[in-house]
Design a protein around this motif. Structure first.
Motif, PDB file in Angstrom:
ATOM      1  N   TYR A  34      13.825  88.506 -41.380  1.00  0.00           N
ATOM      2  CA  TYR A  34      13.306  87.563 -40.391  1.00  0.00           C
ATOM      3  C   TYR A  34      14.485  86.944 -39.646  1.00  0.00           C
ATOM      4  O   TYR A  34      15.542  86.685 -40.216  1.00  0.00           O
ATOM      5  N   ILE A  35      14.270  86.677 -38.365  1.00  0.00           N
ATOM      6  CA  ILE A  35      15.229  85.944 -37.555  1.00  0.00           C
ATOM      7  C   ILE A  35      14.537  84.677 -37.058  1.00  0.00           C
ATOM      8  O   ILE A  35      13.433  84.732 -36.534  1.00  0.00           O
ATOM      9  N   GLY A  36      15.204  83.572 -37.234  1.00  0.00           N
ATOM     10  CA  GLY A  36      14.634  82.295 -36.803  1.00  0.00           C
ATOM     11  C   GLY A  36      15.513  81.599 -35.787  1.00  0.00           C
ATOM     12  O   GLY A  36      16.715  81.850 -35.700  1.00  0.00           O
ATOM     13  N   TRP A  37      14.902  80.707 -35.021  1.00  0.00           N
ATOM     14  CA  TRP A  37      15.621  79.842 -34.097  1.00  0.00           C
ATOM     15  C   TRP A  37      15.526  78.412 -34.603  1.00  0.00           C
ATOM     16  O   TRP A  37      14.462  77.968 -35.061  1.00  0.00           O
ATOM     17  N   TYR A  38      16.625  77.708 -34.465  1.00  0.00           N
ATOM     18  CA  TYR A  38      16.749  76.330 -34.916  1.00  0.00           C
ATOM     19  C   TYR A  38      17.487  75.542 -33.824  1.00  0.00           C
ATOM     20  O   TYR A  38      18.131  76.125 -32.964  1.00  0.00           O
ATOM     21  N   ARG A  39      17.410  74.233 -33.915  1.00  0.00           N
ATOM     22  CA  ARG A  39      18.221  73.424 -33.013  1.00  0.00           C
ATOM     23  C   ARG A  39      18.664  72.156 -33.711  1.00  0.00           C
ATOM     24  O   ARG A  39      18.014  71.667 -34.637  1.00  0.00           O
ATOM     25  N   GLN A  40      19.783  71.646 -33.216  1.00  0.00           N
ATOM     26  CA  GLN A  40      20.342  70.421 -33.771  1.00  0.00           C
ATOM     27  C   GLN A  40      20.815  69.554 -32.627  1.00  0.00           C
ATOM     28  O   GLN A  40      21.757  69.912 -31.903  1.00  0.00           O
ATOM     29  N   GLY A  41      20.129  68.431 -32.441  1.00  0.00           N
ATOM     30  CA  GLY A  41      20.555  67.468 -31.439  1.00  0.00           C
ATOM     31  C   GLY A  41      21.667  66.593 -31.967  1.00  0.00           C
ATOM     32  O   GLY A  41      21.995  66.616 -33.157  1.00  0.00           O
ATOM     33  N   ASP A  47      16.738  71.546 -37.095  1.00  0.00           N
ATOM     34  CA  ASP A  47      15.302  71.736 -37.257  1.00  0.00           C
ATOM     35  C   ASP A  47      14.900  73.178 -36.993  1.00  0.00           C
ATOM     36  O   ASP A  47      15.391  73.811 -36.046  1.00  0.00           O
ATOM     37  N   PHE A  48      13.960  73.657 -37.775  1.00  0.00           N
ATOM     38  CA  PHE A  48      13.379  74.982 -37.575  1.00  0.00           C
ATOM     39  C   PHE A  48      12.453  74.940 -36.369  1.00  0.00           C
ATOM     40  O   PHE A  48      11.666  74.007 -36.210  1.00  0.00           O
ATOM     41  N   LEU A  49      12.537  75.976 -35.517  1.00  0.00           N
ATOM     42  CA  LEU A  49      11.661  76.067 -34.342  1.00  0.00           C
ATOM     43  C   LEU A  49      10.676  77.224 -34.432  1.00  0.00           C
ATOM     44  O   LEU A  49       9.478  77.046 -34.213  1.00  0.00           O
ATOM     45  N   ALA A  50      11.189  78.410 -34.686  1.00  0.00           N
ATOM     46  CA  ALA A  50      10.334  79.601 -34.660  1.00  0.00           C
ATOM     47  C   ALA A  50      11.030  80.724 -35.407  1.00  0.00           C
ATOM     48  O   ALA A  50      12.256  80.701 -35.574  1.00  0.00           O
ATOM     49  N   ALA A  51      10.252  81.709 -35.839  1.00  0.00           N
ATOM     50  CA  ALA A  51      10.819  82.875 -36.515  1.00  0.00           C
ATOM     51  C   ALA A  51       9.957  84.086 -36.227  1.00  0.00           C
ATOM     52  O   ALA A  51       8.768  83.957 -35.885  1.00  0.00           O
ATOM     53  N   ILE A  52      10.576  85.249 -36.390  1.00  0.00           N
ATOM     54  CA  ILE A  52       9.876  86.501 -36.150  1.00  0.00           C
ATOM     55  C   ILE A  52      10.335  87.513 -37.185  1.00  0.00           C
ATOM     56  O   ILE A  52      11.493  87.501 -37.619  1.00  0.00           O
ATOM     57  N   SER A  53       9.409  88.361 -37.613  1.00  0.00           N
ATOM     58  CA  SER A  53       9.771  89.422 -38.545  1.00  0.00           C
ATOM     59  C   SER A  53      10.506  90.529 -37.793  1.00  0.00           C
ATOM     60  O   SER A  53      10.368  90.671 -36.575  1.00  0.00           O
ATOM     61  N   SER A  54      11.286  91.308 -38.525  1.00  0.00           N
ATOM     62  CA  SER A  54      12.085  92.361 -37.889  1.00  0.00           C
ATOM     63  C   SER A  54      11.210  93.408 -37.204  1.00  0.00           C
ATOM     64  O   SER A  54      11.646  94.049 -36.248  1.00  0.00           O
ATOM     65  N   SER A  55      10.000  93.578 -37.669  1.00  0.00           N
ATOM     66  CA  SER A  55       9.080  94.510 -37.017  1.00  0.00           C
ATOM     67  C   SER A  55       8.452  93.911 -35.773  1.00  0.00           C
ATOM     68  O   SER A  55       7.866  94.630 -34.956  1.00  0.00           O
ATOM     69  N   TYR A  61       5.800  79.353 -35.865  1.00  0.00           N
ATOM     70  CA  TYR A  61       6.263  78.302 -34.963  1.00  0.00           C
ATOM     71  C   TYR A  61       6.146  76.937 -35.606  1.00  0.00           C
ATOM     72  O   TYR A  61       5.200  76.651 -36.341  1.00  0.00           O
ATOM     73  N   SER A  62       7.096  76.098 -35.274  1.00  0.00           N
ATOM     74  CA  SER A  62       6.977  74.689 -35.609  1.00  0.00           C
ATOM     75  C   SER A  62       5.955  74.061 -34.664  1.00  0.00           C
ATOM     76  O   SER A  62       5.895  74.412 -33.480  1.00  0.00           O
ATOM     77  N   ASP A  63       5.185  73.117 -35.172  1.00  0.00           N
ATOM     78  CA  ASP A  63       4.198  72.442 -34.317  1.00  0.00           C
ATOM     79  C   ASP A  63       4.861  71.734 -33.141  1.00  0.00           C
ATOM     80  O   ASP A  63       4.240  71.528 -32.099  1.00  0.00           O
ATOM     81  N   SER A  64       6.112  71.339 -33.293  1.00  0.00           N
ATOM     82  CA  SER A  64       6.790  70.560 -32.261  1.00  0.00           C
ATOM     83  C   SER A  64       6.994  71.341 -30.966  1.00  0.00           C
ATOM     84  O   SER A  64       7.129  70.736 -29.898  1.00  0.00           O
ATOM     85  N   ILE A  65       7.040  72.658 -31.033  1.00  0.00           N
ATOM     86  CA  ILE A  65       7.311  73.449 -29.827  1.00  0.00           C
ATOM     87  C   ILE A  65       6.219  74.485 -29.550  1.00  0.00           C
ATOM     88  O   ILE A  65       6.326  75.230 -28.570  1.00  0.00           O
ATOM     89  N   LYS A  66       5.202  74.516 -30.375  1.00  0.00           N
ATOM     90  CA  LYS A  66       4.142  75.501 -30.204  1.00  0.00           C
ATOM     91  C   LYS A  66       3.477  75.327 -28.844  1.00  0.00           C
ATOM     92  O   LYS A  66       3.149  74.224 -28.431  1.00  0.00           O
ATOM     93  N   GLY A  67       3.330  76.446 -28.127  1.00  0.00           N
ATOM     94  CA  GLY A  67       2.717  76.414 -26.808  1.00  0.00           C
ATOM     95  C   GLY A  67       3.726  76.343 -25.675  1.00  0.00           C
ATOM     96  O   GLY A  67       3.402  76.698 -24.536  1.00  0.00           O
TER      97      GLY A  67
END
Length: 121
Positions: A34-41, A47-55, A61-67
């Motif tokens: 899995y590869i995920g995206w995170y951010r740090q202010g 904080d975790f934002l989103a992730a996707i499987s290699s396939s 998704y985190s609820d904070s950025i969903k949509g």
């Protein structure tokens, strides 16, 4: 060893869209991961934002950025994207991608060096 290199961060205006890229290279122990995206202010935790499987078959998704944000992977499974829409000043941060074999988002096995996004009002 797996290497991750983020790119695409820049200064934008509120309301703009931006796409970040995470290039994955090196040898993995297995083909499933899995590869995920995170951010740090500033002065904040990462904080975790989103992730996707290699396939590409599963996304999370985190609820904070969903949509507003969308994660995707290219056809050769070596670049993961984070499409960010309708950015606001609270989205300004250092964005990282992380690699995990087991989907353990809080503690990826590998991190990239980060790419900075600045949002002005």
């Amino acid at each position: 060893q797996v290497q991750l290199v983020e790119s695409g961060g820049k200064s934008v205006q509120a309301g703009d869209s931006l796409r970040l890229s995470c290039e994955v290279s090196g040898r993995t122990r297995r083909s499933s991961y899995y590869i995920g995206w995170y951010r740090q202010g500033d002065a904040k935790e990462r904080d975790f934002l989103a992730a996707i499987s290699s396939s590409g078959g599963s996304t999370y998704y985190s609820d904070s950025i969903k949509g507003r944000f969308a994660i995707s992977i290219n056809s050769t499974w070596n670049t993961v994207y984070l499409q960010m829409n309708n950015l606001n000043v609270e989205d300004a941060a250092l964005y990282y991608c992380g690699f995990t074999y087991d989907g353990h988002w809080p503690a990826p096995d590998y991190w990239g060096q980060g790419t900075r996004v600045t949002v002005s009002s």
